[in-house]
Design an enzyme around this catalytic site. Sequence first.
Site, PDB file in Angstrom:
ATOM      1  N   ASP A   9       0.855  -1.184   0.000  1.00 48.29           N
ATOM      2  CA  ASP A   9       0.000   0.000   0.000  1.00 48.29           C
ATOM      3  C   ASP A   9       0.895   1.239   0.000  1.00 48.29           C
ATOM      4  O   ASP A   9       1.670   1.455   0.928  1.00 48.29           O
ATOM      5  CB  ASP A   9      -0.891  -0.012   1.242  1.00 48.29           C
ATOM      6  CG  ASP A   9      -1.929   1.099   1.236  1.00 48.29           C
ATOM      7  OD1 ASP A   9      -1.921   1.926   0.302  1.00 48.29           O
ATOM      8  OD2 ASP A   9      -2.752   1.140   2.176  1.00 48.29           O
ATOM      9  N   ASP A 105      -3.020   2.543  -5.957  1.00 42.61           N
ATOM     10  CA  ASP A 105      -1.940   2.574  -4.970  1.00 42.61           C
ATOM     11  C   ASP A 105      -1.773   1.283  -4.177  1.00 42.61           C
ATOM     12  O   ASP A 105      -0.953   1.233  -3.259  1.00 42.61           O
ATOM     13  CB  ASP A 105      -2.164   3.734  -4.006  1.00 42.61           C
ATOM     14  CG  ASP A 105      -3.523   3.682  -3.317  1.00 42.61           C
ATOM     15  OD1 ASP A 105      -4.426   2.986  -3.842  1.00 42.61           O
ATOM     16  OD2 ASP A 105      -3.690   4.330  -2.277  1.00 42.61           O
ATOM     17  N   GLU A 106      -2.524   0.245  -4.494  1.00 42.43           N
ATOM     18  CA  GLU A 106      -2.428  -1.000  -3.737  1.00 42.43           C
ATOM     19  C   GLU A 106      -2.295  -2.193  -4.670  1.00 42.43           C
ATOM     20  O   GLU A 106      -2.876  -2.210  -5.760  1.00 42.43           O
ATOM     21  CB  GLU A 106      -3.673  -1.196  -2.858  1.00 42.43           C
ATOM     22  CG  GLU A 106      -3.926  -0.078  -1.862  1.00 42.43           C
ATOM     23  CD  GLU A 106      -5.179  -0.325  -1.038  1.00 42.43           C
ATOM     24  OE1 GLU A 106      -5.382  -1.481  -0.607  1.00 42.43           O
ATOM     25  OE2 GLU A 106      -5.962   0.623  -0.838  1.00 42.43           O
TER      26      GLU A 106
END
Length: 414
Positions: A9, A105-106
Amino acid sequence: MERTILHVDMNNFYASVECLDNPALRGKPVAVCGDPAARHGIVLAKSYEAKAYGVTTGQPIWQAKQRCPDLLVVPPHYDRYLEVSAAARELYISYTDRVEPFGLDECWLDVTGSQQLFGPGPVIADDIRGRVRLELGLTVSVGVSFNKVFAKLGSDLKKPDATTVITQDNYRDLAWRQPVSDLLYVGPATTAKLARYGIKTIGDLARMNVHGLHSLFGKVGVMLWQFANGQDNSGVATYTALPLIKTVGNSTTAPRDLVTDEDVKITLYALCDSVAARLREQNAMCSTVQIGIRDTSLLWYERQSKLTYPAQNSTDIFNAAFDLFQENRPRNPVRSLSVRACGLSPAGPVQLSLLPDEQRSQRLTDLERTMDKIREKYGRNAVRRAVSLVDPALDLDAEAEHIIHPIGFLGTLN
């Protein structure tokens, strides 16, 4: 062999990229916000310095500035975020081809088969953190576990720039003490409903009778009970695998409140045009249309209906969407709308029909394919609906904001 799953993350992604590109912002309270003039003026991301003042994602800008008078507000730069996200994924696939994005973003990584080359899961996690920091100038938090749910939970437990390991031996100590809202797919509404039954932590949920949860929440209750007890066998998709498209949708917050049916029609037509264009681009047809309505009281709800026959033209989609709106009209003016085409299937060759409605639908689709070609050559405004000229302020470039919903995590569960 027990699996080793990582969840990576990127910390405060949008705000971190802005601070990376503009060193003058570093160490200061920063919020990435939408455009207030277009009524998108909410906090999309914030730095840790802003978070310390109580600035939260989803907060209106005026409220965030009340919490933090020195807040620095910057607009989002989505092209840059996509570029950095792609660079991070290139880094991840140097460890494994099992890399499954979960937003920009993950990502989940299955490194079970990579440990002979790169070491145990925690070692790989630390190596990834170091490389992201060195090569991209950002920080990430990594959860390491035996399944995807606990890996994601682990990445949330320590921030920024940390590795958290949740194992078969310690998950009761680490996971069960956390608020139930930290569990994957437990949103605010589910959290509130669980609280009514005294379920406040993940441990509370894990210790519940699964049959009782099924009677209260249906299949979702069973799924969440399995998650809480570490029973998640879903796999991490191969990065090169093309995701199957499950729905195609689009949404917008209108520049002013939608009061009349004409206001709603202008916005719905723009959304339906973009959704239908993407269906044709994907060579797909939808059998269900879903709309979402948010009124000025910020009440949000969704409704859907089945089409008589599958469609990929905006007129059929609009008619279904507008019927749904009229049947579920809010008491207050409308602030935002969404349209989603669901139940997709391949379009396949056109089969001639003797039914008048199907013939009409086929003619509309042919017409819109011609419009696609004109717009592709001369621009979106080369062909426009007359309704969009009634109030140009409500006309929007919906095609620039397509939302494609792939079959994601829930689709992998039994």
